[in-house]
Design a protein around this motif. Structure first.
Motif, PDB file in Angstrom:
ATOM      1  N   PHE A 296      19.254  15.500  14.386  1.00 24.98           N
ATOM      2  CA  PHE A 296      18.994  16.954  14.397  1.00 24.98           C
ATOM      3  C   PHE A 296      19.089  17.490  15.834  1.00 24.98           C
ATOM      4  N   ASP A 297      18.450  16.793  16.756  1.00 25.04           N
ATOM      5  CA  ASP A 297      18.455  17.260  18.155  1.00 25.04           C
ATOM      6  C   ASP A 297      19.873  17.278  18.727  1.00 25.04           C
ATOM      7  N   ALA A 298      20.694  16.304  18.332  1.00 19.66           N
ATOM      8  CA  ALA A 298      22.091  16.282  18.809  1.00 19.66           C
ATOM      9  C   ALA A 298      22.813  17.538  18.331  1.00 19.66           C
ATOM     10  N   GLY A 299      22.494  17.976  17.110  1.00 17.48           N
ATOM     11  CA  GLY A 299      23.095  19.213  16.600  1.00 17.48           C
ATOM     12  C   GLY A 299      22.627  20.421  17.382  1.00 17.48           C
ATOM     13  N   VAL A 300      21.335  20.464  17.672  1.00 21.81           N
ATOM     14  CA  VAL A 300      20.798  21.603  18.442  1.00 21.81           C
ATOM     15  C   VAL A 300      21.455  21.644  19.825  1.00 21.81           C
ATOM     16  N   ALA A 301      21.632  20.451  20.412  1.00 24.09           N
ATOM     17  CA  ALA A 301      22.235  20.370  21.761  1.00 24.09           C
ATOM     18  C   ALA A 301      23.763  20.459  21.707  1.00 24.09           C
ATOM     19  N   ARG A 302      24.321  20.499  20.492  1.00 26.00           N
ATOM     20  CA  ARG A 302      25.792  20.493  20.305  1.00 26.00           C
ATOM     21  C   ARG A 302      26.448  19.320  21.051  1.00 26.00           C
TER      22      ARG A 302
ATOM     23  N   THR B 117      28.541  16.679  20.613  1.00 26.60           N
ATOM     24  CA  THR B 117      29.527  16.288  19.599  1.00 26.60           C
ATOM     25  C   THR B 117      29.639  14.772  19.463  1.00 26.60           C
ATOM     26  N   ASP B 118      29.669  14.067  20.589  1.00 28.42           N
ATOM     27  CA  ASP B 118      29.836  12.604  20.508  1.00 28.42           C
ATOM     28  C   ASP B 118      28.688  11.962  19.721  1.00 28.42           C
ATOM     29  N   ALA B 119      27.468  12.370  20.063  1.00 27.23           N
ATOM     30  CA  ALA B 119      26.306  11.781  19.376  1.00 27.23           C
ATOM     31  C   ALA B 119      26.316  12.162  17.900  1.00 27.23           C
ATOM     32  N   LEU B 120      26.639  13.413  17.620  1.00 28.24           N
ATOM     33  CA  LEU B 120      26.653  13.872  16.223  1.00 28.24           C
ATOM     34  C   LEU B 120      27.645  13.066  15.395  1.00 28.24           C
TER      35      LEU B 120
ATOM     36  N   TYR C 165      29.021  19.118  11.257  1.00 25.31           N
ATOM     37  CA  TYR C 165      29.940  20.231  11.514  1.00 25.31           C
ATOM     38  C   TYR C 165      29.167  21.554  11.626  1.00 25.31           C
ATOM     39  N   ALA C 166      28.264  21.784  10.679  1.00 27.40           N
ATOM     40  CA  ALA C 166      27.560  23.073  10.630  1.00 27.40           C
ATOM     41  C   ALA C 166      26.778  23.330  11.918  1.00 27.40           C
ATOM     42  N   SER C 167      26.201  22.269  12.483  1.00 26.76           N
ATOM     43  CA  SER C 167      25.381  22.475  13.684  1.00 26.76           C
ATOM     44  C   SER C 167      26.249  22.840  14.893  1.00 26.76           C
ATOM     45  N   LEU C 168      27.547  22.523  14.815  1.00 31.08           N
ATOM     46  CA  LEU C 168      28.431  22.868  15.930  1.00 31.08           C
ATOM     47  C   LEU C 168      28.907  24.317  15.861  1.00 31.08           C
ATOM     48  N   VAL C 169      28.782  24.919  14.687  1.00 28.92           N
ATOM     49  CA  VAL C 169      29.338  26.278  14.536  1.00 28.92           C
ATOM     50  C   VAL C 169      28.280  27.328  14.208  1.00 28.92           C
ATOM     51  N   GLY C 170      27.034  26.931  14.077  1.00 30.25           N
ATOM     52  CA  GLY C 170      25.998  27.924  13.758  1.00 30.25           C
ATOM     53  C   GLY C 170      24.614  27.307  13.841  1.00 30.25           C
ATOM     54  N   PRO C 171      23.600  28.123  13.589  1.00 30.87           N
ATOM     55  CA  PRO C 171      22.205  27.634  13.710  1.00 30.87           C
ATOM     56  C   PRO C 171      21.780  26.848  12.471  1.00 30.87           C
ATOM     57  N   ALA C 172      22.386  25.677  12.296  1.00 30.32           N
ATOM     58  CA  ALA C 172      22.150  24.893  11.075  1.00 30.32           C
ATOM     59  C   ALA C 172      20.776  24.229  11.089  1.00 30.32           C
ATOM     60  N   ALA C 173      20.192  24.141   9.906  1.00 29.55           N
ATOM     61  CA  ALA C 173      18.976  23.343   9.730  1.00 29.55           C
ATOM     62  C   ALA C 173      19.377  22.053   9.001  1.00 29.55           C
ATOM     63  N   PHE C 174      18.555  21.037   9.147  1.00 31.57           N
ATOM     64  CA  PHE C 174      18.908  19.704   8.628  1.00 31.57           C
ATOM     65  C   PHE C 174      17.998  19.329   7.461  1.00 31.57           C
TER      66      PHE C 174
ATOM     67  N   THR D 214      32.986  27.548   3.681  1.00 32.09           N
ATOM     68  CA  THR D 214      31.703  28.053   3.175  1.00 32.09           C
ATOM     69  C   THR D 214      30.657  28.071   4.286  1.00 32.09           C
ATOM     70  N   VAL D 215      30.638  27.026   5.104  1.00 33.03           N
ATOM     71  CA  VAL D 215      29.676  26.982   6.215  1.00 33.03           C
ATOM     72  C   VAL D 215      29.858  28.216   7.105  1.00 33.03           C
ATOM     73  N   HIS D 216      31.104  28.507   7.469  1.00 31.77           N
ATOM     74  CA  HIS D 216      31.356  29.691   8.307  1.00 31.77           C
ATOM     75  C   HIS D 216      30.937  30.963   7.567  1.00 31.77           C
ATOM     76  N   GLY D 217      31.268  31.026   6.286  1.00 32.58           N
ATOM     77  CA  GLY D 217      30.926  32.206   5.490  1.00 32.58           C
ATOM     78  C   GLY D 217      29.418  32.425   5.427  1.00 32.58           C
ATOM     79  N   LEU D 218      28.667  31.347   5.309  1.00 29.55           N
ATOM     80  CA  LEU D 218      27.199  31.474   5.225  1.00 29.55           C
ATOM     81  C   LEU D 218      26.636  32.048   6.522  1.00 29.55           C
ATOM     82  N   PHE D 219      27.092  31.513   7.659  1.00 33.29           N
ATOM     83  CA  PHE D 219      26.558  32.007   8.931  1.00 33.29           C
ATOM     84  C   PHE D 219      27.000  33.452   9.177  1.00 33.29           C
ATOM     85  N   ALA D 220      28.207  33.808   8.709  1.00 35.33           N
ATOM     86  CA  ALA D 220      28.710  35.163   8.969  1.00 35.33           C
ATOM     87  C   ALA D 220      28.095  36.190   8.021  1.00 35.33           C
ATOM     88  N   LYS D 221      27.967  35.818   6.735  1.00 37.60           N
ATOM     89  CA  LYS D 221      27.581  36.823   5.738  1.00 37.60           C
ATOM     90  C   LYS D 221      26.092  36.817   5.397  1.00 37.60           C
TER      91      LYS D 221
END
Ligand SMILES: N[C@@H](CC=O)C(=O)O
Length: 293
Positions: free
Chosen positions: A208-214, A216-219, A183-192, A161-168
């Motif tokens: 949130f910032d770890a997600g923006v910076a992608r 992964t370890d911190a997230l 997960y969402a922040s690693l694959v698209g422009p997720a908000a928290f 669903t996360v992928h579907g939301l960013f794609a569609k």
């Protein structure tokens, strides 16, 4: 929302909690989600809370968002009209929940809210309690029809669903709670959408910032901590209380020990013992998540 012993708004505590969140750089605030008991207030309390919320938010330069939860579309429309008259432009829509809306009813609901108030902006609160979880395809259709539908708050979404939301539905801003945000922040422009992380807003911001910076370890490390915190909370509250507010008021009380735990009747709030147990768990096992004096 803090209620006093007679069920009236505890205004000073409410204002203090808004000021605390803004001071912690949480500037996108709303009232009347599930936690804010948007389903339980009457019109008098709705208007009173909106007045105080709008006043205190604006004092801090924050644009207030108001949630709308009712099985009655005329009630929802009336609430929007009264908010618009107060200069409020941001709304959080939940579907009427007495029976799950079919596709025709869904289109009517959005036409009578987003379509009827083109000057306003709407976020949709996608949750099981409303009887129907909207899909990426639903959002693609709705976003095309209503340019003022600008965001969605997802309470649960699997990876597909996360992928579907960013794609569609890329025109919409998609907000995810703690577990899905990693997960969402690693694959698209997720908000928290901050929930349990609100006990320590500074760490919520770092997540949130770890997600923006992608990062992964911190997230993943923070996500694991937050899942542990959720387990502590469920153990502390135990069976019985089941509305979001029962849990979210414990977060508010961690920030301000004066914050009352009661929900508006008939709903059951968490007990003081549950709050004490959760706070003790934080102190003993998750001290980073307690504000340092
Ligand atoms: N409890 C939140 C939603 C999920 O985190 C709310 O009531 O808005």
């Amino acid at each position: 929302m803090p209620w006093d012993e007679s069920g009236e708004l505890a205004e000073e505590l409410f204002r203090a909690s808004i000021a605390d969140q803004v001071a912690q750089d949480l500037r996108h605030l709303y009232v009347f989600g599930t936690a804010g008991e948007g389903y339980a207030v009457d019109e008098r309390r709705f208007d009173q809370v909106v007045d105080v919320f709008a006043d205190e938010s604006r004092r801090h330069g924050v644009d207030p968002m108001v949630g709308l939860i009712s099985p009655s579309l005329p009630v929802v429309i009336g609430r929007i009209e009264r908010c618009v008259a107060r200069g409020i432009r941001s709304f959080q829509l939940s579907l009427p929940s007495w029976g799950a809306l079919n596709d025709v009813e869904l289109a009517t609901f959005f036409a009578q809210t987003c379509g009827r108030f083109p000057e306003a902006e709407f976020l949709h609160y996608n949750l099981v309690r409303s009887g129907r979880i909207l899909t990426p395809d639903d959002y693609a259709t709705l976003a095309a029809a209503h340019p003022n539908l600008v965001a969605v708050k997802h309470t649960r979404a699997d990876y597909a669903t996360v992928h579907g939301l960013f794609a569609k539905a890329p025109a919409l801003r998609h907000f995810f709670t703690e577990a899905t945000y990693s997960y969402a922040s690693l694959v698209g422009p997720a908000a928290f959408l901050v929930s349990i992380a609100s006990v320590r807003p500074q760490l919520a911001r770092e997540y949130f910032d770890a997600g923006v910076a992608r990062d992964t370890d911190a997230l993943l490390a923070t996500c694991a901590q937050l899942l542990e915190l959720s387990g502590e909370l469920r153990r502390a509250v135990g069976p019985g209380p089941h509305m979001d507010g029962a849990f979210d008021k414990i977060f508010a009380k961690v920030r301000d020990p004066r914050f009352p735990l009661a929900l508006l009747p008939p709903y059951q709030g968490a007990s003081d013992a549950a709050y004490e147990a959760f706070r003790a768990a934080l102190a003993q096992r998750h001290a980073d998540w307690l504000e340092r004096p």
